[in-house]
Scaffold this motif. Structure first.
Motif, mmCIF file in Angstrom:
data_model
loop_
_atom_site.group_PDB
_atom_site.id
_atom_site.type_symbol
_atom_site.label_atom_id
_atom_site.label_comp_id
_atom_site.label_asym_id
_atom_site.label_seq_id
_atom_site.Cartn_x
_atom_site.Cartn_y
_atom_site.Cartn_z
ATOM 1 N N THR A 66 56.492 45.168 68.522
ATOM 2 C CA THR A 66 56.372 43.875 67.829
ATOM 3 C C THR A 66 57.550 42.962 68.147
ATOM 4 O OG1 THR A 66 55.181 44.959 66.015
ATOM 5 C CG2 THR A 66 56.121 42.780 65.574
ATOM 6 N N ALA A 67 58.749 43.532 68.136
ATOM 7 C CA ALA A 67 59.934 42.719 68.433
ATOM 8 C C ALA A 67 59.896 42.199 69.860
ATOM 9 C CB ALA A 67 61.194 43.552 68.197
ATOM 10 N N PHE A 68 59.474 43.041 70.800
ATOM 11 C CA PHE A 68 59.422 42.611 72.200
ATOM 12 C C PHE A 68 58.425 41.474 72.385
ATOM 13 C CE2 PHE A 68 57.619 43.060 76.504
ATOM 14 C CZ PHE A 68 58.770 42.784 77.245
ATOM 15 N N GLU A 69 57.284 41.575 71.729
ATOM 16 C CA GLU A 69 56.285 40.515 71.844
ATOM 17 C C GLU A 69 56.791 39.201 71.273
ATOM 18 O OE1 GLU A 69 53.178 40.348 73.215
ATOM 19 O OE2 GLU A 69 53.708 42.259 74.150
ATOM 20 N N ASN A 70 57.625 39.294 70.211
ATOM 21 C CA ASN A 70 58.132 38.073 69.563
ATOM 22 C C ASN A 70 59.184 37.370 70.389
ATOM 23 O OD1 ASN A 70 56.459 38.347 67.346
ATOM 24 N ND2 ASN A 70 57.969 39.501 66.155
ATOM 25 N N ILE A 71 59.950 38.125 71.161
ATOM 26 C CA ILE A 71 61.103 37.504 71.842
ATOM 27 C C ILE A 71 60.898 37.325 73.332
ATOM 28 C CG2 ILE A 71 62.703 38.485 70.167
ATOM 29 C CD1 ILE A 71 63.512 40.535 72.253
ATOM 30 N N ARG A 72 59.865 37.923 73.915
ATOM 31 C CA ARG A 72 59.752 37.880 75.371
ATOM 32 C C ARG A 72 59.522 36.461 75.882
ATOM 33 N NH1 ARG A 72 54.346 40.767 77.499
ATOM 34 N NH2 ARG A 72 55.525 40.336 79.393
ATOM 35 N N SER A 73 58.926 35.593 75.072
ATOM 36 C CA SER A 73 58.663 34.226 75.518
ATOM 37 C C SER A 73 59.725 33.231 75.054
ATOM 38 C CB SER A 73 57.291 33.770 75.020
ATOM 39 O OG SER A 73 57.240 33.809 73.610
#
Length: 1761
Positions: free
Chosen positions: A356-363
């Protein structure tokens, strides 16, 4: 029913602001640049014409020069892309294009560079897992091992090219973080590893199997305290790039997992383990990956981590448990890009959390420019609308997409006052733009174009075209030396035809007195006034005298040229007040004035017979205040409640209908809701207009909304619990007392807290003998014996001169003498070596904090002055606190204030804080010049403590004196005092008070004189009685033959400087005459045994030569032929050396003077005179005040006496740098808006002409992390700015400094985070004409520096807040546009130094109190400016914050507007009184500032208690003093002085004075001849505080004068109605309290009253403190409000008011309604003060408590830094 009217002014303002952005003024011409290079530096659009013989401006816009100039010189900037590798979307790495760019910019020019950013779908990822290995994380580690394979899979799903690593941390391996027992160091917990700080366990690797195998081997560790040392681990992970294995071209993720809070900077140094060294931000991992310097360095700070993670492009992901989630949630907000997830107690959800954290910050990524040069400003903006947050540096860039951005770079014009081309500071060459997750960046080489023009480099030197007197360059002559004119053919030393320089309209002055005439042409000189410039052929015009509109010259839309406005594009009119466009007259349908009027000066002129139209002649859609007007009718019709219940309800003629459901808001005209005061329920109704327009339909909802029942049953339960608690405490106390009495002798009893018997404290020594030398204090040990457990605090004191009788211990002293109190406190911070260095930043920061907090704590002390000479030290042998910092400082105050200082000190020490200064309890010292008091603390287990005893040595003390140190009592603890006293004997060493000497080595006297009188001189160091012994000794003269030997002593009494020693001379016998051999007869006089502080000077002995009558006088030495001095020194001149010194020189008079005495004093104050001795005909006067007028004279003297004084000469010292401004104060409006104000510097040292305000975002270490914003305030009287759009939750450092003619002074600074301070409602008045600063506007303040009028014309950002007051509408502002429609809300303002306003809103009564005060004297009713501001109220929604700002500014703009016309003199300064006799007085003043010539002065005076007023006019403007001889002794007089110019009289300066003298008892008005006389009256009382209790009763409060100058006997209060109708009332108030109060009854509404308060002593009345107050009703009077019931009369004092029924019978902090039976539960009354100028307005807020519910509550606070 009356139709309410409204202006749609907000729409008009918005349209006007959008349309009327006229073309900016031509800066090229206005600069008047003389050279080509100067022209190029003015503006980027400026060009230069190099043609010969032109008569127009050479520096102009290119478009203006193109048609008339042949040789146009331009400088063009450039931009070049050096490297541009295009983005390849097939490459799996982050990319940016272009990579290198270079550009050159002219000053003020702006350029932009477009660049692209690409993040691939499958970008490389490096994920490092950093985990807390304390014992509490054991189950988390076990789960992580089980999920190891899944963790690797998750990272593989993030990217096919990934690496994964692992690290662990605990805390510093030292006390108290870790249990340091050997067994615990080896195995802190069962089956655990030894403790450590940080270990890199698994370097980043792509081998998932190896990662899982290594993770399986890990075991938990442990520590002691709850917070962990994770910050040490994060820093090492960031800086140890190679050890961790971070790759280039990859996304770096750091997962931080813990369940505890964190240690941060200073935890290692100040509180815990005593580690003093700051973290060096270096990599310190050994070969095993272990952090090695954890015990040598402190934890890093939060700003340090933010910076280092950003430099390494590391994105933190915080996986924390619920226990510590709140800590890390706040922490994550400080990082530009971060994520946080709530971890379950056993970390079982770590996989889901990571994904979840990766999806939130990758963009998300942060893109901002770094290393921007100081001469430029830069900003990144998006061209793809990809911004994701309010912060402009955070953008959304989806993986696989190419996004385009723009980098704007603007070159500044000036940095401070320095042009950017002259800025010499070294700067970084390259500006870098790097996305936060990238390692690649855009590099920009930006430089300034500051070259000289080529035509100046090829100038023709001493050209014939310039008559040989100048150089020919760029088409014109540049004259040298004194030559002027186009051809350098005019010598400035020759005026030429003077008549040609005289204005035909006024031939009395050359060039109108504003310029010099050279060769028949006027050359205007610069004006002394700031920003003023003289123009015209005869310098007859001023650029500051053009017409003004709304307070702005030429409406800020034009330029002033020859006192006429030259309007900018789109504007016209005498003051450029009319827009040429008709955009503001177009209605919503695009029709001009709705087809019913004409557009005149930007406003619609409608049919005057049609009253129901808006600002564009359209029909009104709704009426203001209609809800409020019908409210009382709805109450009485529906429920028979409210003000109109009963018979008055018949007056309601509206059509009412009661329904179960109301219509939607869009179908009705108004939707209203109110609270019924009688049952606290809310009712609702709607309004509709009848088609005929003559009546109103009212639909009322049948059902009310009522609050739930109260909680009155809790009251008896609370009372019972309180009684039970008191009973338990009483039983405990009885038990301890009984137990101590029964078994106090048993050893085990000492272990009980209440029975610690047997513990003794006392001094170890009982006697000391000291020699004075340089000792200031003595450390004597105090010991504690027999069970030193628990804490004991011991009070001690020092008594001076105990060997004397009590009546003789001290000389008689004046209680109002100012003395120094030496204070010592123990700060709650560790001492370090930096605090020993007075010039270190840490010393100065702590000193500033100490002095600021102590000054605030002791400011109420009589005679208080700011603390000084603050130092820091260690106190050895201080128990467990001996490593803490001791603060030593000095507090000047009255001698009578000792007890109050003691009480404040002990109270603050017990509270452990002086405001924000934290101190340790149980320690302080307060010492005067004759006694001392203090405390010391024995901590648990401490047996010995040193007491630092101050030693007092005074001149009046005996040569051997005795002090007594006494242990007084034990206020805390159970110890008993054993050895109570210590006696200290001090052997005093004398210091010189006077120097006694002969002036010459020899003197000559004739025998026939019979007595030789040898002069003896004393130089006084400290006046008093001194004496010296003398004796004669034979040389060639013999005792009994030539003279009579003598031996005696000479006594000098106070003030005496000269004595004579008589020696009898004997006549020669006949034998001696016959045997005369020509030998010179002489004897010697010796001085010895000086006493009472005297010392012998240069000539302690002298020879006396006895000359016979027949001897030739030429044998007398030259220096002996002295003659008396009968004339003064001549040609006396005085010149200032610098701001604090003046040099005098003169020509010596005849008579061979041996010395001179120079006397000097402040002009008009001879009582302040000082004397300097010198032997040369010149003297330097030291230690003078800067920018002050001094008078001085000089006389000569020799052995025969002093000569006459010279004439008085005058000299003014130059200006010096001003002191730092007064303490900064903040009115916190919201977390992003503050109002910053400051006081004038304590010493201006000249005339303040400008202030500079700066502010910048800072770190927790007070280091700036962003650009510093600079604002110049060129109106020195406006010491206030409002700053908007600050960043939330960011601390800012604010600085203010002042400038005078000498330059900029030091800064006053303060740091504040607005989000931590409660906002206060905008109903608190804000001073108008305050600069409004937009913090987001960077440094381009030419567009964003606005004053209050601009706020009304410009749309401001609007935000609502739940804490705003719930109003029934908002205010619309129409004050800036004359001719607007009438309004129902009128404010009439009469302004000089005072103001008043009134309001009427609907049918309710709202009473306002507005306080007005003058500076020195009231100007009410004189030369006032009358303004009317119309405002209206819109119902149906809550006011927004920006509307609050606008309303507050507009409401007060006219009230506080400065009304002094140009040319009117200011108030005379430095009013000085000098008593010449018991009935004679000299009054002096200094010339006031005035734009025009001062023509005369007027002095008026009269007895303070009434009597004849006498007026004296002084027609000579050079006379600034007056002697008055007809005063009465012991009478107080008030004097007033004002100045006159051709524009009229200026304001008055007033002062009160009393000449105190002894009078004849039989004739009290006749002074006793020869009796002494003094000037003595108290100073003015403190600021007046007004509190309106109701419409007829006022509470007046004030503070005791700071300088009472005696015992205050009482006060005289005068109340004068300013309408001229009522009588003047006086009140005698007895008492001498620090805060005085008077209740003033029988006042009337809407009548302004002037109050004056004077203090009275035995010497008379002191000066007045004035204040003006008006108790106003909303409807302007009672006659219009006849429907009020006897229970509904109430006054609320506030800016936006509420009506609350209830009448108060008493006044206290908590008042109950005693009249109204409907409100038996009571009402709370709270007060608040708000300072402004010399007065304070105190606000009263009433809160109704009904059924346990708070009906209305208001909080208002004022914060100071």
């Amino acid at each position: 029913m009356q139709q309410w009217k409204i202006w749609c002014s907000l729409l008009s303002v918005v349209v006007l602001a959008a349309v009327c952005q006229g073309e900016r003024s031509n800066r090229c011409i206005l600069s008047r640049a003389k050279t080509c290079t100067e022209c190029m530096r003015v503006d980027k659009d400026c060009s230069y014409c190099a043609d010969e013989g032109i008569h127009y401006s050479r520096c102009d816009l290119y478009s203006n020069l193109q048609s008339k100039c042949k040789q146009i010189i331009q400088m063009k900037s450039s931009m070049e892309i050096k490297k541009n590798v295009e983005i390849n979307t097939r490459r799996k790495q982050n990319q940016i294009s272009p990579q290198e760019v270079s550009m050159t910019l002219r000053a003020g020019e702006e350029k932009s560079v477009k660049f692209k950013v690409f993040q691939p779908l499958d970008a490389p990822v490096d994920l490092y897992f950093l985990m807390d290995f304390s014992n509490s994380m054991k189950d988390d580690l076990d789960n992580l091992k089980k999920l190891g394979l899944k963790l690797a899979d998750v990272v593989g799903n993030m990217s096919s090219d990934y690496t994964i690593g692992f690290g662990k941390f605990v805390d510093k391996v030292t006390v108290p973080q870790t249990d340091m027992r050997p067994a615990r160091l080896k195995t802190p917990w069962q089956n655990s590893d030894p403790p450590f700080s940080f270990k890199n366990v698994i370097t980043l690797t792509s081998n998932a199997k190896d990662f899982i195998q290594k993770l399986e081997k890990e075991r938990i560790s442990g520590n002691v305290d709850a917070p962990e040392g994770g910050f040490d681990a994060i820093l090492q992970v960031a800086v140890c790039k190679e050890n961790i294995g971070w790759r280039n071209q990859s996304t770096h993720l750091l997962v931080f997992s813990t369940e505890s809070a964190f240690h941060y900077e200073a935890d290692g140094s100040n509180v815990l383990s005593g580690i003093l060294t700051r973290n060096d931000e270096g990599c310190h991992l050994d070969l095993t990956g272990t952090y090695t310097k954890h015990t040598l360095q402190d934890y890093p700070s939060i700003p340090t981590l933010i910076r280092l993670l950003g430099e390494q492009s590391i994105i933190p992901i915080f996986a924390v448990t619920n226990y510590s989630y709140s800590y890390y949630e706040k922490l994550s907000k400080y990082f530009p890009v971060s994520a946080i997830g709530r971890l379950q107690e056993d970390s079982s959800n770590i996989i889901e959390l990571l994904w979840t954290a990766f999806e939130n910050i990758r963009s998300k990524m942060e893109i901002r420019p770094e290393y921007t040069p100081k001469t430029m400003r830069s900003k990144v903006s998006s061209l793809s609308s990809v911004m994701s947050q309010s912060d402009s540096s955070i953008f959304t860039v989806l993986p696989g997409k190419v996004k385009e951005f723009k980098l704007n770079v603007k070159a500044l014009d000036y940095i401070g006052e320095t042009h950017v081309c002259d800025y010499k500071e070294q700067q970084k060459k390259y500006l870098i733009v790097k996305p936060s997750t990238f390692t690649d960046a855009l590099s920009l080489d930006a430089s300034l174009l500051c070259d000289k023009c080529s035509c100046e480099l090829n100038a023709e030197v001493n050209s014939s075209k310039c008559s040989g007197h100048g150089d020919f360059a760029c088409g014109h002559c540049v004259c040298k030396d004194d030559w002027r004119g186009e051809l350098c053919d005019c010598n400035s030393n020759s005026q030429g035809d003077v008549a040609a320089c005289k204005n035909p309209k006024d031939t009395s002055q050359i060039c109108s007195g504003r310029g010099d005439c050279y060769c028949g042409v006027c050359h205007c000189v610069p004006s002394e006034r700031h920003l003023e410039r003289f123009e015209g052929d005869y310098c007859e015009y001023s650029n500051l005298l053009c017409p003004r509109f709304a307070g702005f010259m030429c409406n800020d839309h034009g330029e002033c040229f020859k006192e006429k406005c030259v309007c900018g594009e789109g504007w016209e009119g005498a003051a450029c007040e009319c827009p040429k466009s008709n955009a503001t007259c177009i209605d919503a349908n695009g029709v001009l004035c709705h087809g019913k009027g004409s557009c005149v000066c930007g406003r619609c002129k409608c049919d005057p017979t049609d009253a129901n139209v808006d600002s564009v002649c359209g029909p009104l859609k709704y009426s203001l205040g209609l809800c409020e007007d019908i409210r009382t009718c709805v109450q009485c019709k529906a429920w028979n409640t409210g003000e109109k219940k009963g018979k008055n309800c018949k007056k309601c003629t509206h059509e009412f209908k009661f329904v179960d459901e109301l219509k939607p808001g869009e179908e009705v005209m108004e939707h209203c809701e109110f609270r019924d005061e009688e049952d606290d329920c809310t009712f609702y109704y709607t309004l509709e207009k009848h088609p005929s327009g003559n009546n109103t339909y009212v639909e009322v909802l049948k059902k009310k909304d009522c609050p739930p029942g109260g909680f009155l049953w809790l009251i008896p339960l609370i009372i019972f619990l309180m009684l039970l608690l008191g009973l338990l405490l009483l039983l405990c106390w009885k038990y301890c007392a009984c137990f101590r009495a029964c078994c106090a002798r048993l050893p085990c009893c000492a272990m009980l807290p209440c029975c610690a018997a047997g513990t003794k404290v006392g001094f170890q020594e009982d006697r000391y003998m000291l020699r004075q030398s340089n000792l200031n204090s003595l450390d004597t040990p105090m010991v504690r014996t027999n069970k030193p457990v628990g804490t004991d605090i011991v009070r001690w004191k020092v008594t001076d001169n105990v060997h004397k009788e009590s009546s003789k211990q001290y000389q008689a002293t004046n209680p109002n003498d100012t003395i120094l109190y030496n204070l010592s406190l123990r700060a709650a911070r560790i001492f370090n070596d930096e605090l020993r260095k007075p010039d270190s930043p840490e010393f100065n920061q702590l000193r500033h904090t100490v002095e600021e907090n102590l000054n605030d704590s002791y400011k109420s002390v009589p005679g208080f002055q700011p603390v000084r000479k603050t130092k820091f030290r260690l106190q050895p042998n201080a128990g467990k606190r001996q490593d803490l910092t001791i603060i030593d400082t000095q507090l000047p105050a009255f001698r009578s204030a000792e007890k109050q200082i003691m009480n404040i000190t002990e109270q603050k020490v017990n509270l452990e804080a002086f405001n924000s200064l934290k101190v340790c309890p149980g320690y302080y010292t307060v010492a005067t010049d004759r006694d001392a008091h203090g405390q010391v603390e024995f901590q648990d287990g401490v047996e010995s403590i040193d007491v630092r005893v101050p030693l007092f040595v005074k001149d009046e003390d005996d040569d051997e004196k005795h002090l007594q140190v006494e242990a007084v009592d034990v206020p805390k603890g159970n110890a008993e005092i054993d050895q109570r006293f210590v006696y200290i004997t001090i052997i005093k060493e004398a210091s010189a008070k006077s120097i006694i000497t002969f002036l010459q080595p020899s003197y000559t006297y004739q025998r026939q004189d019979k007595v030789a009188k040898i002069p003896l001189f004393r130089e006084i160091m400290e006046d008093g009685r001194t004496q010296v012994s003398y004796r004669t000794r034979d040389l060639t003269a013999r005792d009994g033959k030539d003279y009579i030997s003598t031996e005696s002593e000479v006594i000098f009494y106070p003030g005496e400087t000269r004595k004579e020693i008589p020696v009898s001379l004997l006549e020669q016998t006949e034998i001696d005459t016959l045997l005369e051999n020509g030998q010179l007869k002489q004897f010697r006089i010796e001085l010895y045994k000086p006493q009472n502080g005297a010392k012998l000077g240069k000539f302690p002995e002298t020879n006396v030569i006895i000359a016979n009558d027949n001897e030739n006088q030429t044998t007398i030495p030259l220096e002996q032929s002295a003659i008396s001095i009968n004339s003064p020194p001549t040609n006396v001149k005085a010149q200032p050396i610098d701001s604090k010194r003046i040099r005098m020189n003169w020509i010596p008079p005849p008579g061979r003077p041996t010395g001179y005495k120079v006397t000097y004093w402040i002009e008009g104050d001879e009582n302040s005179s000082q004397v300097i001795n010198t032997t040369a005909p010149s003297a330097d006067l030291p230690n003078l005040y800067p920018y002050c007028d001094y008078e001085m004279n000089v006389f000569a003297y020799n052995a025969l006496g002093a000569g006459p004084c010279s004439e008085i000469v005058r000299c003014r010292t130059p200006e010096d740098l001003p002191n730092e401004p007064g303490r900064l104060a903040f009115n916190v409006i919201s977390p992003t808006v503050t109002q910053l104000s400051w006081a004038e510097p304590s010493e201006t040292n000249g005339e303040i002409i400008e202030y500079e305000v700066t502010y910048a975002v800072v770190t927790d270490e007070n280091k700036p992390i962003g650009p510093k914003k600079v604002v110049k305030i060129n109106k020195p009287k406006k010491r206030m700015v409002m700053i908007e759009n600050l960043k939330e939750e960011q601390p800012y450092r604010y600085t203010v400094r002042a400038k005078n003619g000498a330059g900029w002074g030091p800064v006053r600074e303060a740091t504040m985070n607005l989000s931590t301070q409660p906002k206060r409602p905008m109903s608190i008045p804000i001073i108008p004409d305050v600069p409004i600063i937009d913090a987001e506007a960077h440094d381009e303040y030419e567009n964003f520096l606005m004053y209050s009028s601009d706020v009304m014309r410009s749309p401001r950002p609007s935000t609502s807040d739940d804490t705003d007051m719930q109003m029934n509408g908002n205010w619309e502002m129409n004050s800036l546009f004359p001719g607007s429609a009438n309004s129902t809300l009128n404010r009439s303002t009469t302004t000089t130094h005072s103001g008043q306003y009134s309001r009427m809103m609907g049918g309710s009564l709202e009473t306002h109190t507005t306080m007005m005060s003058g500076l020195e004297t009231s100007m009410y009713g004189k030369k006032g400016v009358n303004n009317t501001i119309t405002q209206q109220m819109i119902g149906g929604r809550r006011r927004t914050e920006s509307e609050d700002v606008n309303a507050a500014l507009e409401n007060l703009e006219m009230v506080l507007h400065e009304n002094r016309s140009p040319g009117i003199p200011e108030t005379p300064t430095r009013l000085v009184f000098s008593a010449l006799g018991a009935t004679s007085l000299k009054v002096s003043w200094q010339k006031p500032q005035c734009d025009r010539e001062v023509l005369a002065y007027r002095v008026t005076y009269q007895p303070l208690l009434g009597g004849e007023m006498k007026t004296i006019d002084i027609s000579d403007a050079n006379e600034n003093s007056l002697i008055i001889n007809d005063l009465l002794p012991n009478y107080s007089y008030i004097f007033k002085v004002k100045a006159l110019s051709d524009k009229g009289w200026g304001p008055e300066r007033e002062g009160v004075i009393t000449i105190e003298s002894k009078v004849d008892p039989l004739s009290p008005l006749s002074p006793v001849p020869g009796s002494p006389f003094t000037l003595s009256t108290p100073s003015a009382p403190g600021p007046l505080v007004f509190t309106a209790i109701n419409s007829e009763l006022l509470k007046l409060s004030w503070e005791k004068p700071r300088k009472p100058n005696g015992d205050i006997m009482g006060y005289l209060v005068t109340c004068e109605p300013l309408d001229g109708q009522g009588e003047i009332k006086t009140y005698q108030v007895e008492g001498d309290d620090a805060d005085m109060t008077l209740m003033v009854p029988h006042l009337s509404e809407n009548i302004p009253y002037k109050f004056k308060v004077q203090a009275r002593t035995t010497q008379g009345y002191g000066p007045e403190r004035e204040g003006i107050i008006t108790i106003e009703s909303q409807d302007g009077g009672r006659s219009q409000h006849t429907s009020l019931s006897e229970y509904s009369k109430q006054m609320i004092m506030r800016h936006e008011g509420y009506t609350v029924p209830g009448n108060m019978s008493t006044q206290a902090s908590l008042l109950d309604s005693a009249i109204d039976p409907m409100f038996s539960e009571g009402m709370t009354v709270m007060t608040q003060r708000m300072e402004s100028g010399t007065s304070i307005t105190q606000q009263v807020t009433r809160t109704m408590m009904t059924g346990g519910t708070i009906t209305k509550q208001m909080e208002r606070k004022f914060y100071e830094a």
